[in-house]
Scaffold this active site. Structure first.
Site, short mmCIF file in Angstrom:
data_model
loop_
_atom_site.label_atom_id
_atom_site.label_comp_id
_atom_site.label_asym_id
_atom_site.label_seq_id
_atom_site.Cartn_x
_atom_site.Cartn_y
_atom_site.Cartn_z
N ILE A 26 0.71 -1.31 0.08
CA ILE A 26 -0.03 0.11 0.07
C ILE A 26 0.91 1.10 -0.13
CG2 ILE A 26 -1.56 1.55 1.45
CD1 ILE A 26 -2.92 -1.07 2.11
N TYR A 160 -2.28 -4.74 17.28
CA TYR A 160 -2.23 -4.14 15.82
C TYR A 160 -3.48 -3.29 16.12
CZ TYR A 160 -2.90 -3.43 10.81
OH TYR A 160 -3.04 -2.68 9.66
N LYS A 164 -3.94 0.70 15.82
CA LYS A 164 -4.39 1.43 15.04
C LYS A 164 -5.71 2.08 15.56
CE LYS A 164 -2.46 0.08 11.05
NZ LYS A 164 -1.67 1.24 10.17
#
Length: 257
Positions: A26, A160, A164
């Site tokens: 990405i 994670y 986030k």
């Protein structure tokens, strides 16, 4: 509004974008899209071979700098080097990340901290050092790569998901502090995107891929360019009144079943 404004309203000509984790996936797609939109780009990452290969595909106006953003003692030198070699940073994309797939009860404090250090501490330090220049010039765009894990519960990714989710708090606070200085701060929350990482995750586990496709209203994985062009929009004059936003690029997955 008239047709003469298009497509220039989406142009990034004159911008210098720094993209962390820009060598693959990405991050690379964001850098490529921004470069295609007219920006000069500097890719930042730990692995020089990947960075060099990514820059080679873009050609003139693309460069790289090797740096691990968790090594915060060296972040000031990184910003200084980029500024001296390429000019003022007008767009920062905090994309670098670290994933950990592990049950919450088995995730150690150090493993948790390693993920937080990349997504939160490293990103904040880079933002903290880039922002003053943007404030001085009254111009800048900062974009964070969030995740579906920022929006709803996903098992086996507690570190994670926590990182986030914290990132969205940082986006909202930064936007309130910096927007009056002409700096917009936004996030993109990609859904399930077709990357080398996702292909490895799905290898030998068709049930997992089928489950993901079944809960995505568009019934397919996204392409990395979908995220790249979303980043171009957020960094462009077309989004000049957009700040503190979280843009899902997920085929509708965040809408639920």
């Amino acid at each position: 509004m008239n047709s003469s404004e298009f497509p220039g309203i989406f142009s990034l000509k004159g911008e210098l974008a720094v993209v962390t984790g820009g060598g693959t996936g990405i991050g690379q797609a964001i850098a490529q899209a921004m470069h295609a939109a007219g920006a000069r780009v500097v890719l930042v990452g730990r692995r020089e071979a990947e960075l060099a290969a990514a820059v080679k595909t873009m050609g003139e106006g693309a460069a790289y700098a090797v740096h691990d953003i968790t090594e915060t003692a060296g972040t000031g030198a990184l910003v200084q080097r980029i500024t001296q070699e390429h000019g003022s940073i007008t767009c920062l994309v905090n994309n670098a990340g670290r994933h950990l797939k592990k049950a919450a009860v088995d995730t150690t404090p150090q493993e948790f901290l390693d993920v937080i250090n990349t997504h939160i501490i490293g990103a904040h330090e880079l933002t903290r050092l880039v922002a003053p220049g943007m404030i001085e010039r009254k111009h800048g765009s900062i974009i964070f790569t969030a995740s579906m894990a920022s929006l709803f519960g996903i098992p086996l990714v507690v570190a994670y998901a926590s990182a986030k989710s914290a990132m969205l708090g940082m986006v909202r606070t930064l936007s309130t502090e910096l927007s009056s200085h002409g700096i917009r701060v936004n996030a993109i929350a990609p859904g399930w995107i077709d990357t080398d990482m996702s292909r490895k995750a799905f290898a030998g586990d068709p049930a997992r891929k089928n489950k993901i496709i079944s809960r995505t209203p568009m019934a397919k994985l996204g392409d990395v360019s979908d995220v790249g062009w979303a980043a171009v929009y957020l960094a462009s004059p077309a989004a000049k009144f957009v700040t503190g936003a979280v843009l899902p690029v997920d085929g509708g997955a965040s809408m639920g079943f």
